[in-house]
Write a protein that holds these residues in place. Structure first.
Motif, PDB file in Angstrom:
ATOM      1  N   PHE A 118       0.835  -1.190   0.000  1.00  0.00           N
ATOM      2  CA  PHE A 118       0.000   0.000   0.000  1.00  0.00           C
ATOM      3  C   PHE A 118       0.875   1.248   0.000  1.00  0.00           C
ATOM      4  O   PHE A 118       1.977   1.250   0.541  1.00  0.00           O
ATOM      5  N   PHE A 119       0.341   2.333  -0.582  1.00  0.00           N
ATOM      6  CA  PHE A 119       1.131   3.535  -0.815  1.00  0.00           C
ATOM      7  C   PHE A 119       0.428   4.789  -0.267  1.00  0.00           C
ATOM      8  O   PHE A 119      -0.201   5.532  -1.020  1.00  0.00           O
ATOM      9  N   PRO A 120       0.515   5.053   1.038  1.00  0.00           N
ATOM     10  CA  PRO A 120       0.023   6.343   1.541  1.00  0.00           C
ATOM     11  C   PRO A 120       0.918   7.469   1.049  1.00  0.00           C
ATOM     12  O   PRO A 120       2.095   7.258   0.739  1.00  0.00           O
ATOM     13  N   VAL A 121       0.351   8.676   0.966  1.00  0.00           N
ATOM     14  CA  VAL A 121       1.081   9.813   0.388  1.00  0.00           C
ATOM     15  C   VAL A 121       1.159  10.945   1.409  1.00  0.00           C
ATOM     16  O   VAL A 121       0.141  11.375   1.957  1.00  0.00           O
ATOM     17  N   ILE A 122       2.384  11.414   1.654  1.00  0.00           N
ATOM     18  CA  ILE A 122       2.557  12.604   2.483  1.00  0.00           C
ATOM     19  C   ILE A 122       2.539  13.827   1.572  1.00  0.00           C
ATOM     20  O   ILE A 122       2.933  13.759   0.401  1.00  0.00           O
ATOM     21  N   LEU A 123       2.071  14.945   2.105  1.00  0.00           N
ATOM     22  CA  LEU A 123       1.885  16.164   1.319  1.00  0.00           C
ATOM     23  C   LEU A 123       2.800  17.266   1.830  1.00  0.00           C
ATOM     24  O   LEU A 123       2.923  17.467   3.031  1.00  0.00           O
ATOM     25  N   ARG A 124       3.411  17.969   0.881  1.00  0.00           N
ATOM     26  CA  ARG A 124       4.297  19.084   1.215  1.00  0.00           C
ATOM     27  C   ARG A 124       3.762  20.360   0.582  1.00  0.00           C
ATOM     28  O   ARG A 124       3.188  20.321  -0.512  1.00  0.00           O
ATOM     29  N   ASP A 125       3.983  21.464   1.250  1.00  0.00           N
ATOM     30  CA  ASP A 125       3.672  22.766   0.665  1.00  0.00           C
ATOM     31  C   ASP A 125       4.833  23.131  -0.246  1.00  0.00           C
ATOM     32  O   ASP A 125       5.921  23.456   0.226  1.00  0.00           O
ATOM     33  N   ARG A 126       4.612  23.047  -1.539  1.00  0.00           N
ATOM     34  CA  ARG A 126       5.708  23.284  -2.492  1.00  0.00           C
ATOM     35  C   ARG A 126       5.964  24.771  -2.735  1.00  0.00           C
ATOM     36  O   ARG A 126       6.848  25.132  -3.512  1.00  0.00           O
ATOM     37  N   ASP A 127       5.187  25.623  -2.110  1.00  0.00           N
ATOM     38  CA  ASP A 127       5.366  27.062  -2.251  1.00  0.00           C
ATOM     39  C   ASP A 127       6.219  27.571  -1.096  1.00  0.00           C
ATOM     40  O   ASP A 127       5.759  27.652   0.042  1.00  0.00           O
ATOM     41  N   ASP A 128       7.466  27.914  -1.389  1.00  0.00           N
ATOM     42  CA  ASP A 128       8.381  28.401  -0.353  1.00  0.00           C
ATOM     43  C   ASP A 128       8.219  29.898  -0.088  1.00  0.00           C
ATOM     44  O   ASP A 128       8.827  30.429   0.850  1.00  0.00           O
ATOM     45  N   GLN A 129       7.429  30.581  -0.912  1.00  0.00           N
ATOM     46  CA  GLN A 129       7.302  32.024  -0.789  1.00  0.00           C
ATOM     47  C   GLN A 129       6.168  32.438   0.142  1.00  0.00           C
ATOM     48  O   GLN A 129       5.993  33.629   0.418  1.00  0.00           O
TER      49      GLN A 129
END
Length: 296
Positions: A118-129
Motif C-alpha cells: 500500500f502507498f500512503p502519500v505525504i503532502l508538502r507545501d511546495r510554495d516556499d514564498q
C-alpha cells in the motif's frame, strides 16, 4: 515572513495528513481515519475562503478545526502510541510516497490491484514564498487526503476481518450462531466509507484533469501528475471492489488504468482528448458504484 491565515490553515491540514500517515504506519488505522477527516475539514474551509475571500480578508477557523484544537486532538490520538508497525498487524508492506515525486508515483501505479503493498502519500507545501494557496493545488491536495482516508478505511477493515473472521462477506457454517451485529457490520461500513472517499477523489481529479487539458498554457507536468494520481486512486478502488467480492468490476478499473498509463508520455491533442474520455469513463464507474451501494 508573515503567513496569511489561509496559508496557515493549508499547512496545518497538510501536517495533519502527514501525522495521520504516521499513525497508519504504526497500525492506528481508525485513529488515522479520524485525523484524515480533520485534515479534509480544514482543507475545505481554506478552499472556500480562497474561492470566496472574507470581506475583512481574514480567514477564521471553525471552532472545532482551529490549529490549536486540532493539535489537541492529535495529542489525544497519539499519546498512547505503541511501538508497532502496520506490517506486524497485517500481511502487508507500506511504502510512503511524497506528492510531486512523479517517478515514485508512477512506479506505485504499476503495482495495480495489489492488496499486499500500500502507498500512503505525504503532502508538502511546495510554495516556499508563503503565497496564498490556489484553488487547483487545494483541489489536488484534497483528493490525495481522500485517497489516504480510503486507504486507512481499507486497512482498518482488513484488520477487523482478521480479528473477527465472521463478517458480512462470509457465510457462517450451518448451525453456527450468527456473529454479533456490530462485528458483522463494521467491515461493510469501513469499505463503504472507502468507496465514498474514492468517488469524491475521482470527481475532483476528473474535473481538474479536464480543466488542465483545456488550458493550453498549463504545464504538461501537471497533466501527467494528475493522471498518475488518478491511477493511484483507481488501483485502490479496484482493491476495495475486490474486497467486496466484485472482481469483475475491479478488473474493469484496472484495464482503464492501463489505458491511461499508455497515454502519459503522449503530448498530443488526440492523447489529451483520450485522457478526458478515459477520466469520464472511470468517473462514471465510480458514480454507478456509489449509486448501487446506496440502493443496497
Amino acid at each position: 515572513m508573515v503567513l496569511s491565515s489561509s496559508k496557515v490553515g493549508q499547512r496545518s491540514a497538510l501536517a495533519l495528513n502527514n501525522e495521520a500517515v504516521s499513525l497508519m504506519r504504526q497500525g492506528f488505522f481508525l485513529a488515522a481515519k479520524k485525523m484524515f477527516t480533520h485534515s479534509l475539514s480544514l482543507l475545505e474551509q481554506v478552499h472556500l475562503a480562497v474561492l470566496d475571500p472574507p470581506q475583512d480578508g481574514v480567514f477564521s477557523f471553525a471552532d472545532d478545526t482551529s490549529p490549536a484544537d486540532l493539535r489537541r486532538k492529535m495529542h489525544e490520538l497519539t499519546r498512547h502510541r505503541r511501538q508497532k508497525n502496520a506490517e506486524d498487524i497485517l500481511p502487508i508492506e507500506v511504502r510512503v510516497l511524497e506528492d510531486g515525486d512523479i517517478p515514485a508515483l508512477r512506479n506505485a501505479v504499476q503495482y495495480g490491484m495489489s492488496s499486499s503493498v500500500f502507498f500512503p502519500v505525504i503532502l508538502r507545501d511546495r510554495d516556499d514564498q508563503g503565497m496564498e494557496p490556489d484553488s487547483d493545488t487545494l483541489s489536488q491536495q484534497h483528493a490525495m487526503v481522500l485517497y489516504n482516508r480510503a486507504l486507512a478505511c481499507l486497512m482498518a477493515s482488513m484488520q477487523h476481518e482478521q480479528d473477527h473472521p465472521h463478517n458480512l462477506f462470509r457465510k457462517t457454517k450451518r448451525g453456527a450462531p450468527p456473529p454479533p451485529r456490530e462485528v458483522k457490520r463494521q467491515p461493510c461500513k469501513l469499505l463503504r466509507a472507502a468507496r465514498k472517499s474514492l468517488d469524491l477523489a475521482s470527481s475532483i481529479l476528473c474535473s481538474e484533469s479536464a480543466q488542465a487539458t483545456r488550458q493550453q498554457t498549463d504545464l504538461p507536468e501537471r497533466r501527467i501528475e494528475l493522471l498518475v494520481v488518478s491511477g493511484l486512486v483507481m488501483n485502490l478502488f479496484a482493491v476495495v471492489l475486490r474486497e467486496c467480492g466484485q472482481a469483475d468490476r475491479a478488473q474493469t478499473i484496472l484495464n482503464a488504468v492501463e489505458n491511461m498509463s499508455h497515454m502519459v508520455d503522449q503530448d498530443t491533442d488526440e492523447a489529451d482528448a483520450m485522457m478526458m474520455d478515459q477520466d469520464a469513463e472511470i468517473h462514471a464507474i465510480f458514480v454507478a458504484d456509489v449509486q448501487s451501494a446506496a440502493a443496497a
